[in-house]
Design an enzyme around this catalytic site. Structure first.
Site, short mmCIF file in Angstrom:
data_model
loop_
_atom_site.label_atom_id
_atom_site.label_comp_id
_atom_site.label_asym_id
_atom_site.label_seq_id
_atom_site.Cartn_x
_atom_site.Cartn_y
_atom_site.Cartn_z
N LEU A 1 0.88 -1.17 0.00
CA LEU A 1 0.00 0.00 0.00
C LEU A 1 0.91 1.22 0.00
O LEU A 1 1.69 1.42 0.94
CB LEU A 1 -0.89 0.00 1.24
CG LEU A 1 -1.71 -1.27 1.45
CD1 LEU A 1 -2.34 -1.28 2.83
CD2 LEU A 1 -2.77 -1.39 0.37
N HIS A 2 0.84 2.01 -1.06
CA HIS A 2 1.75 3.16 -1.23
C HIS A 2 0.91 4.42 -1.37
O HIS A 2 0.24 4.61 -2.39
CB HIS A 2 2.62 2.94 -2.46
CG HIS A 2 3.73 3.93 -2.58
ND1 HIS A 2 3.54 5.23 -2.99
CD2 HIS A 2 5.06 3.79 -2.34
CE1 HIS A 2 4.70 5.86 -3.00
NE2 HIS A 2 5.64 5.00 -2.60
N ILE A 3 0.95 5.28 -0.36
CA ILE A 3 0.15 6.51 -0.34
C ILE A 3 0.85 7.59 -1.14
O ILE A 3 1.93 8.05 -0.76
CB ILE A 3 -0.09 6.99 1.09
CG1 ILE A 3 -0.78 5.91 1.92
CG2 ILE A 3 -0.91 8.29 1.08
CD1 ILE A 3 -0.77 6.17 3.42
N GLY A 4 0.23 8.01 -2.23
CA GLY A 4 0.73 9.12 -3.02
C GLY A 4 1.86 8.75 -3.96
O GLY A 4 2.39 7.64 -3.95
#
Length: 175
Positions: free
Chosen positions: A97-100
């Site tokens: 999960l990679h935010i941004g």
């Protein structure tokens, strides 16, 4: 522990905080970790993600700054800056999960990790809180990637559910 063990370090315990919903997770199925709009991975504005170099999955344009566990599993990695989390499921999926996009450059500003490496989580447990406004003000996109980094070993991915999604809506699965 696979890809995540090489990228991240440290271990501690998780403080669970549920999204107010629950789901009985189906095998090899990924649920939405965010409220927002799901887009095909090919539309993500970063070639490493859009070309599938980091795994198969989707992008989500979040409508709020809370990232929840999209599966039951173990927190395999929490990036020190809080912008990325890795999970391992009992059925062998490695979830990234990679935010941004390029938010690692923010050096943790605007991110608050709740997840702790080594913790057992249930789908819907809060992992990270993030400030969408701060990310955008810093010049970055908030599009969050939901990826299965070892997809080739898991099977064939179904067509993802695109459009508006709520936390724990089914996104895609593998057969």
């Amino acid at each position: 522990m696979g890809l995540f063990g090489n990228l991240f370090g440290g271990k501690s315990k998780q403080e669970p905080a549920n999204a107010g919903k629950s789901v009985v997770c189906k095998p090899k199925t990924v649920y939405s970790p965010l409220e927002g709009t799901v887009i095909p991975l090919s539309e993500v504005e970063d070639p490493a993600f859009s070309q599938g170099l980091m795994g198969e999955g989707v992008g989500i344009r979040p409508s709020e700054g809370k990232l929840y566990a999209p599966v039951d599993g173990t927190v395999a990695a929490v990036f020190p800056t809080g912008h990325a989390v890795g999970l391992q499921t009992d059925d062998g999926m490695e979830i990234l999960l990679h935010i941004g996009i390029d938010t690692v450059e923010m050096q943790g500003k605007g991110f608050r990790s709740v997840a702790k490496q080594g913790a057992k989580v249930k789908a819907g447990d809060l992992l990270v809180e993030f400030d969408c406004g701060a990310i955008e003000a810093a010049g970055y996109k908030t599009t969050t990637m939901v990826l299965v980094s070892n997809a080739a070993a898991v099977g064939t991915m179904s067509s993802p559910k695109l459009g508006e999604a709520s936390v724990l809506d089914e996104l895609f699965s593998f057969s």
